[in-house]
Design a protein around this motif. Sequence first.
Motif, PDB file in Angstrom:
ATOM      1  N   LYS A 362     -27.009  -9.099 -57.540  1.00 17.50           N
ATOM      2  CA  LYS A 362     -27.638  -9.368 -56.166  1.00 17.50           C
ATOM      3  C   LYS A 362     -28.421 -10.447 -56.416  1.00 17.50           C
ATOM      4  N   GLU A 363     -29.258 -10.370 -57.645  1.00 20.83           N
ATOM      5  CA  GLU A 363     -30.508 -11.225 -57.647  1.00 20.83           C
ATOM      6  C   GLU A 363     -29.809 -12.650 -58.041  1.00 20.83           C
ATOM      7  N   ILE A 364     -28.712 -12.801 -58.851  1.00 17.83           N
ATOM      8  CA  ILE A 364     -28.108 -14.012 -59.228  1.00 17.83           C
ATOM      9  C   ILE A 364     -27.323 -14.653 -57.928  1.00 17.83           C
ATOM     10  N   VAL A 365     -27.022 -13.790 -57.117  1.00 17.64           N
ATOM     11  CA  VAL A 365     -26.175 -14.417 -56.159  1.00 17.64           C
ATOM     12  C   VAL A 365     -27.557 -15.028 -55.103  1.00 17.64           C
ATOM     13  N   ASN A 366     -28.629 -14.482 -54.874  1.00 14.55           N
ATOM     14  CA  ASN A 366     -29.763 -15.059 -54.455  1.00 14.55           C
ATOM     15  C   ASN A 366     -30.243 -16.053 -54.882  1.00 14.55           C
ATOM     16  N   TYR A 367     -30.332 -16.134 -56.325  1.00 17.22           N
ATOM     17  CA  TYR A 367     -30.713 -17.341 -57.213  1.00 17.22           C
ATOM     18  C   TYR A 367     -29.895 -18.451 -56.762  1.00 17.22           C
ATOM     19  N   ALA A 368     -28.436 -18.411 -56.877  1.00 18.83           N
ATOM     20  CA  ALA A 368     -27.352 -19.299 -56.627  1.00 18.83           C
ATOM     21  C   ALA A 368     -27.634 -20.017 -55.256  1.00 18.83           C
ATOM     22  N   ALA A 369     -27.838 -19.161 -54.149  1.00 17.64           N
ATOM     23  CA  ALA A 369     -28.069 -19.483 -52.805  1.00 17.64           C
ATOM     24  C   ALA A 369     -29.161 -20.562 -52.624  1.00 17.64           C
ATOM     25  N   ASN A 370     -30.359 -19.825 -53.296  1.00 20.18           N
ATOM     26  CA  ASN A 370     -31.668 -20.711 -53.214  1.00 20.18           C
ATOM     27  C   ASN A 370     -31.543 -22.121 -54.048  1.00 20.18           C
ATOM     28  N   ILE A 371     -30.652 -21.955 -55.058  1.00 23.34           N
ATOM     29  CA  ILE A 371     -30.491 -23.442 -55.642  1.00 23.34           C
ATOM     30  C   ILE A 371     -29.873 -24.550 -55.179  1.00 23.34           C
ATOM     31  N   GLN A 372     -28.839 -23.900 -54.392  1.00 26.61           N
ATOM     32  CA  GLN A 372     -28.311 -24.948 -53.176  1.00 26.61           C
ATOM     33  C   GLN A 372     -29.234 -25.325 -52.082  1.00 26.61           C
ATOM     34  N   LYS A 373     -30.136 -24.437 -51.748  1.00 27.57           N
ATOM     35  CA  LYS A 373     -31.324 -24.827 -50.909  1.00 27.57           C
ATOM     36  C   LYS A 373     -31.976 -25.917 -51.451  1.00 27.57           C
ATOM     37  N   MET A 374     -32.308 -26.060 -52.647  1.00 28.37           N
ATOM     38  CA  MET A 374     -33.134 -26.827 -53.534  1.00 28.37           C
ATOM     39  C   MET A 374     -32.283 -28.332 -53.591  1.00 28.37           C
ATOM     40  N   PHE A 375     -31.167 -28.380 -53.765  1.00 30.66           N
ATOM     41  CA  PHE A 375     -30.222 -29.385 -53.793  1.00 30.66           C
ATOM     42  C   PHE A 375     -30.288 -30.041 -52.075  1.00 30.66           C
ATOM     43  N   GLY A 376     -30.545 -29.154 -51.311  1.00 26.03           N
ATOM     44  CA  GLY A 376     -30.427 -29.694 -49.734  1.00 26.03           C
ATOM     45  C   GLY A 376     -32.038 -30.374 -49.593  1.00 26.03           C
ATOM     46  N   ILE A 377     -32.839 -30.013 -50.457  1.00 23.84           N
ATOM     47  CA  ILE A 377     -34.341 -30.779 -50.203  1.00 23.84           C
ATOM     48  C   ILE A 377     -34.011 -32.076 -51.065  1.00 23.84           C
ATOM     49  N   VAL A 378     -32.979 -31.978 -52.180  1.00 29.47           N
ATOM     50  CA  VAL A 378     -32.791 -33.444 -52.713  1.00 29.47           C
ATOM     51  C   VAL A 378     -32.341 -34.265 -51.677  1.00 29.47           C
ATOM     52  N   GLU A 379     -31.223 -33.679 -50.878  1.00 26.28           N
ATOM     53  CA  GLU A 379     -30.499 -34.546 -49.983  1.00 26.28           C
ATOM     54  C   GLU A 379     -31.556 -35.272 -48.810  1.00 26.28           C
ATOM     55  N   ASN A 481     -22.585 -30.924 -52.630  1.00 26.11           N
ATOM     56  CA  ASN A 481     -22.951 -29.928 -51.933  1.00 26.11           C
ATOM     57  C   ASN A 481     -21.885 -28.964 -51.553  1.00 26.11           C
ATOM     58  N   GLU A 482     -20.515 -29.577 -51.558  1.00 19.81           N
ATOM     59  CA  GLU A 482     -19.351 -28.843 -50.973  1.00 19.81           C
ATOM     60  C   GLU A 482     -19.137 -27.893 -52.214  1.00 19.81           C
ATOM     61  N   ALA A 483     -19.414 -28.446 -53.589  1.00 15.72           N
ATOM     62  CA  ALA A 483     -19.139 -27.904 -54.661  1.00 15.72           C
ATOM     63  C   ALA A 483     -19.957 -26.482 -54.706  1.00 15.72           C
ATOM     64  N   LEU A 484     -21.367 -26.760 -54.485  1.00 14.93           N
ATOM     65  CA  LEU A 484     -22.191 -25.710 -54.466  1.00 14.93           C
ATOM     66  C   LEU A 484     -21.850 -24.513 -53.430  1.00 14.93           C
ATOM     67  N   THR A 485     -21.454 -25.101 -52.363  1.00 18.04           N
ATOM     68  CA  THR A 485     -21.022 -24.147 -51.132  1.00 18.04           C
ATOM     69  C   THR A 485     -19.740 -23.351 -51.719  1.00 18.04           C
ATOM     70  N   GLN A 486     -18.793 -23.962 -52.328  1.00 22.51           N
ATOM     71  CA  GLN A 486     -17.601 -23.260 -52.814  1.00 22.51           C
ATOM     72  C   GLN A 486     -18.043 -22.121 -53.935  1.00 22.51           C
ATOM     73  N   MET A 487     -19.083 -22.487 -54.819  1.00 23.27           N
ATOM     74  CA  MET A 487     -19.505 -21.865 -55.785  1.00 23.27           C
ATOM     75  C   MET A 487     -20.267 -20.581 -55.303  1.00 23.27           C
ATOM     76  N   ASN A 488     -21.251 -20.573 -54.132  1.00 25.86           N
ATOM     77  CA  ASN A 488     -21.767 -19.494 -53.349  1.00 25.86           C
ATOM     78  C   ASN A 488     -20.661 -18.521 -52.725  1.00 25.86           C
ATOM     79  N   LEU A 489     -19.568 -19.336 -52.319  1.00 33.82           N
ATOM     80  CA  LEU A 489     -18.475 -18.399 -51.638  1.00 33.82           C
ATOM     81  C   LEU A 489     -17.830 -17.480 -52.780  1.00 33.82           C
TER      82      LEU A 489
END
Length: 561
Positions: A362-379, A481-489
């Motif tokens: 569960k923590e790793i899933v949360n970590y992955a979701a937050n990594i995508q949020k970090m990339f969103g800040i880069v966008e 970001n699409e790749a990150l979304t698929q990863m989190n899925l």
Amino acid sequence: MDNTNDYLMVSMKILGALGLLIFGMKLMSESLQKMAGPQLRHILASMTTNRWTGMLTGVLVTCAVQSSSATTVMTVSFVNAGLLTLAQAISIIMGANIGTTLTAWIISLGYNLDLTAVVFPAFLIGMILIYRHKHRFVGEFLFGVAFMFYSLVMLSQSGKSLDLANNEAVVNFFASFDTSSHLTIIAFLLIGTIITCIVQSSAAVMAITIMLCSTGVLPIYMGIALVMGENIGTTATANLAALGANRQARRAALAHLIFNVIGVTWVLLVFYPFVEGVCYLSGYDVTAGGQAEKLPIVLAMFHTCFNITNTLLLIGFIPQIEKICNRIIQNQKESDENILQLKYIHSNLIQTPEIAVLQAQKEIVNYAANIQKMFGIVETLLNERDNDKQTTIFKQVEQLEGESDKVELDIADFLQQVSESTLSDETTTKINLMLRTIGELESIADSSYNLARILNRRTETDKDFTADQYIQLNMMTRLTNEALTQMNLVMNGFRENHTIEETYRIENDINTMRNRVKAENINKLEEHQYKYAVGVMYIDFINECEKLGDYVVNVVQARLR
């Protein structure tokens, strides 16, 4: 017994037997959880469709693992991991209180039956199975059973050798208490609570209470008061375990305390009639002398009647108990700045490797979701034109990269702590894949930081991309970001419901775009459409997105293995 040394030796034997009892029950509980860890997870997570099934789940699991504390800590862990709601957890905890009464019956029967004949064969068979690696958990379970039964034999023998019924000082001490006074009952209730909090084992307190009652020196009313105190004291385990957990987990542990305190309160109001009713069911005459051999059965019967009645009375008030817990432990505003922080794993909530692995997942899933949020800040940084705001956003990404490093290390330390236990081959493989996953996720965070550093060069060099370059960069970040979304899925779902083809398709699109942009960049530099420094910054960004996409593929591969 007249010799002080004899008393000392017997007392040491009793303490040793209690230690052996606690160790035996712990070994038995942990081995059962190791044997049925995944099944226990699925049972707790799925058999809680309503309060009655939740309660039944708590009963069955606690009867299986022989520890209400283990069930409660597991439940708190599940709430902490977001797999159970607070209402579901309360119903399971109520069932755990009923399930733990089986332990009281085992202990009480241990005083009335000679279990020696069971102990030594269990030791022998357990030893053989432990050396046969495939069945070592079954062997550990038999060892736990043998230790538990042997400790009960020792306690029974020690209680008889003390001969407290003929010790005038002890008899006079207990006789000095007025059993008809509620103050006496409350005093012994508090003693039972404190002792259970200290030794962290309700079974040990139950065993010593049964021993004292079976000798005839401890009146049944005071013995029952100790048992009531043990019911409150046993909640300390879950509350201590939940100290570092999230609010919902702390509320679940608090609900256990509230449930037992309410139960003890109403029993105190009807204490003497309730006890007399239990004695009647057990065939024990309170007014008659002797019958000490029946007192262990009376205590077990009280424990059962109390917990069943309390559950039946309060199971309809789960929403109200939930509201009380929410009011005591209120929500606070979560910080939006530190998105990269631990949410589910806490070292004091480790109960078995299987439960710990679930928390880490569960923590790793949360970590992955937050990594995508970090990339969103880069966008956001990519499309920000104001220099001051660019600097502020860059510093935010820089801070998040440092937090990502810490999260990776914290999860890795947690998994290494889990791996120190005896693990099945399946669990060992899971942990290795999880360690690989967090390494790849941290690489994604590093790539996001590198992208931010590339964009920060715009501010430092006062050079900017062309309008067409911005269009291409935004296309690339959308693909990434699409790749990150698929990863989190994939990370959030079951392995059997996903394939890697979609991830490969997106990665192929990213590679195709990278190759096209590099070729176009050379042509445009030759045509002097923009300066070489801008072209380098442009291609660096594109290449870093492609590297990030490779890390995404690695994460998905690890997840789907």
